[in-house]
Design a protein around this motif. Structure first.
Motif, PDB file in Angstrom:
ATOM      1  N   ALA A 186       0.832  -1.209   0.000  1.00 51.46           N
ATOM      2  CA  ALA A 186       0.000   0.000   0.000  1.00 51.46           C
ATOM      3  C   ALA A 186       0.868   1.260   0.000  1.00 51.46           C
ATOM      4  O   ALA A 186       0.516   2.261  -0.626  1.00 51.46           O
ATOM      5  CB  ALA A 186      -0.935   0.000   1.210  1.00 51.46           C
ATOM      6  N   VAL A 187       1.996   1.199   0.709  1.00 54.33           N
ATOM      7  CA  VAL A 187       2.914   2.350   0.768  1.00 54.33           C
ATOM      8  C   VAL A 187       3.551   2.589  -0.600  1.00 54.33           C
ATOM      9  O   VAL A 187       3.611   3.728  -1.082  1.00 54.33           O
ATOM     10  CB  VAL A 187       4.005   2.114   1.833  1.00 54.33           C
ATOM     11  CG1 VAL A 187       5.087   3.189   1.747  1.00 54.33           C
ATOM     12  CG2 VAL A 187       3.387   2.090   3.228  1.00 54.33           C
ATOM     13  N   SER A 190       0.914   3.862  -3.092  1.00 49.48           N
ATOM     14  CA  SER A 190       0.572   5.259  -2.818  1.00 49.48           C
ATOM     15  C   SER A 190       1.669   6.198  -3.303  1.00 49.48           C
ATOM     16  O   SER A 190       1.383   7.261  -3.868  1.00 49.48           O
ATOM     17  CB  SER A 190       0.346   5.446  -1.314  1.00 49.48           C
ATOM     18  OG  SER A 190       0.066   6.798  -1.011  1.00 49.48           O
ATOM     19  N   ASN A 193       1.497   6.529  -7.017  1.00 45.82           N
ATOM     20  CA  ASN A 193       0.359   7.356  -7.413  1.00 45.82           C
ATOM     21  C   ASN A 193       0.665   8.838  -7.239  1.00 45.82           C
ATOM     22  O   ASN A 193       0.227   9.677  -8.040  1.00 45.82           O
ATOM     23  CB  ASN A 193      -0.871   6.980  -6.571  1.00 45.82           C
ATOM     24  CG  ASN A 193      -2.113   7.737  -6.995  1.00 45.82           C
ATOM     25  OD1 ASN A 193      -2.526   7.690  -8.147  1.00 45.82           O
ATOM     26  ND2 ASN A 193      -2.716   8.456  -6.051  1.00 45.82           N
ATOM     27  N   THR A 194       1.465   9.155  -6.217  1.00 41.81           N
ATOM     28  CA  THR A 194       1.794  10.553  -5.922  1.00 41.81           C
ATOM     29  C   THR A 194       2.987  11.056  -6.723  1.00 41.81           C
ATOM     30  O   THR A 194       2.982  12.181  -7.252  1.00 41.81           O
ATOM     31  CB  THR A 194       2.086  10.723  -4.416  1.00 41.81           C
ATOM     32  OG1 THR A 194       0.954  10.278  -3.662  1.00 41.81           O
ATOM     33  CG2 THR A 194       2.379  12.181  -4.079  1.00 41.81           C
ATOM     34  N   GLU A 218      -2.268  -3.945  -5.460  1.00 46.62           N
ATOM     35  CA  GLU A 218      -3.257  -3.079  -4.816  1.00 46.62           C
ATOM     36  C   GLU A 218      -4.431  -2.822  -5.755  1.00 46.62           C
ATOM     37  O   GLU A 218      -5.585  -2.772  -5.316  1.00 46.62           O
ATOM     38  CB  GLU A 218      -2.610  -1.753  -4.403  1.00 46.62           C
ATOM     39  CG  GLU A 218      -1.620  -1.877  -3.257  1.00 46.62           C
ATOM     40  CD  GLU A 218      -2.299  -2.280  -1.947  1.00 46.62           C
ATOM     41  OE1 GLU A 218      -3.414  -1.791  -1.685  1.00 46.62           O
ATOM     42  OE2 GLU A 218      -1.718  -3.088  -1.204  1.00 46.62           O
ATOM     43  N   ARG A 222      -8.571  -3.663  -5.166  1.00 48.52           N
ATOM     44  CA  ARG A 222      -9.663  -2.704  -5.375  1.00 48.52           C
ATOM     45  C   ARG A 222     -10.667  -3.246  -6.401  1.00 48.52           C
ATOM     46  O   ARG A 222     -11.865  -3.083  -6.253  1.00 48.52           O
ATOM     47  CB  ARG A 222      -9.112  -1.352  -5.844  1.00 48.52           C
ATOM     48  CG  ARG A 222      -8.340  -0.598  -4.769  1.00 48.52           C
ATOM     49  CD  ARG A 222      -8.101   0.828  -5.176  1.00 48.52           C
ATOM     50  NE  ARG A 222      -7.269   0.937  -6.352  1.00 48.52           N
ATOM     51  CZ  ARG A 222      -5.923   0.979  -6.325  1.00 48.52           C
ATOM     52  NH1 ARG A 222      -5.296   0.915  -5.162  1.00 48.52           N
ATOM     53  NH2 ARG A 222      -5.246   1.084  -7.429  1.00 48.52           N
TER      54      ARG A 222
END
Length: 225
Positions: A186-187, A190, A193-194, A218, A222
Motif C-alpha cells: 500500500a505504501v 501510494s 500514485n503521488t 493493490e 480494489r
C-alpha cells in the motif's frame, strides 16, 4: 493488548480483512461479534485473536485464514450456524481454536462436516459433503498459497511466491509487503500514485519492477472489492 503483544499475530480491521479476502466487512463484524435478528441471538463463529479493549472487532492472521475458509463454505451453501457447529466439533479432533484453516482439517474435515450434517438431518449438506471432490475443491482453493508451520498457517502468498508479495504476521503486523524490501504494498502503490513509478522506486530504494508489482497487487484488491 499492546503493540508488543501483536507482534507475530497480525492485526486487521474488518475493512482491511475485507480488502484482502473479498468478504463484506459488515459480515465479518457480525460473524466475529455475534448479532441479533428478530430477537434471536446468533453467537460469533469463534473468538478473535485480537482484543484491544475498545469493543471493536479485529482479526489476527489466523482469523484471516479461518475466515477465508469459512466464507468459501458459505458460498457453497453452508449456513453460518452450520459453520459454527462444524468448528466446535472440529476443535475436538484438531485441538485448535481455528480448525478450518489447519492441515488436519484439510484431510479430516469432510468426515467432521458429514457428522454435523447428519446430526442435524440436513439433506442438502449431506449431499454436498458426500461428494468428496466438492469438499476438496472448497478447502484446497481457500488454502491456496498458504504456508504452514506444523498444522497451522504461518504466511500467505495472495498471488504466488513468484510475485514476491506476502502476508506474514511476523512482518509489518501482517500487512501485504514486498518480500525483498519489507515495504507494505500500500505504501509503494501510494508513492507511485503521488510521485510516479520511477521516482517512487528511487525514493524507497527499490526497483521500478517492485513498485509496479505493488501497484498491480493493490489494483487487483480494489478491483475484487
Amino acid at each position: 493488548m499492546n503493540n508488543d503483544n501483536l507482534v507475530g499475530i497480525g492485526v486487521y480491521t474488518p475493512a482491511e480483512a475485507s480488502r484482502l479476502l473479498g468478504v463484506p466487512s459488515r459480515k465479518i463484524s457480525r460473524w466475529l461479534k455475534g448479532h441479533e435478528i428478530k430477537g434471536r441471538r446468533y453467537e460469533r463463529l469463534w473468538r478473535p485473536q485480537v482484543d484491544i479493549g475498545d469493543d471493536r472487532v479485529y482479526l489476527g492472521f489466523r482469523d484471516l485464514m479461518e475466515m477465508r475458509t469459512a466464507f468459501a463454505f458459505m458460498q457453497a451453501g453452508v449456513s453460518a450456524i452450520m459453520i459454527r457447529k462444524a468448528i466446535e466439533e472440529a476443535k475436538k479432533y484438531v485441538a485448535d481454536e481455528r480448525p478450518l484453516s489447519t492441515t488436519r482439517f484439510q484431510t479430516d474435515g469432510r468426515s467432521i462436516f458429514l457428522e454435523v450434517a447428519d446430526e442435524n438431518d440436513d439433506p442438502k449438506l449431506l449431499d454436498l459433503f458426500k461428494k468428496q471432490y466438492t469438499f476438496k475443491r472448497i478447502v484446497d482453493q481457500s488454502l491456496k498459497g498458504v504456508e504452514f508451520d506444523g498444522i497451522a498457517p504461518s504466511r500467505w502468498w495472495p498471488l504466488s511466491k513468484q510475485k514476491k508479495i506476502v502476508v506474514d504476521p511476523q512482518r509489518s503486523f501482517g500487512q501485504p509487503i514486498d518480500t525483498e524490501s519489507g515495504i507494505p504494498t500500500a505504501v509503494l502503490a501510494s508513492a507511485a500514485n503521488t510521485e510516479g513509478l520511477d521516482r517512487a522506486a528511487k525514493n524507497w530504494f527499490v526497483t521500478p519492477a517492485t513498485v509496479k508489482r505493488a501497484v498491480e497487487f493493490e489494483h487487483s484488491l480494489r478491483k475484487a472489492a
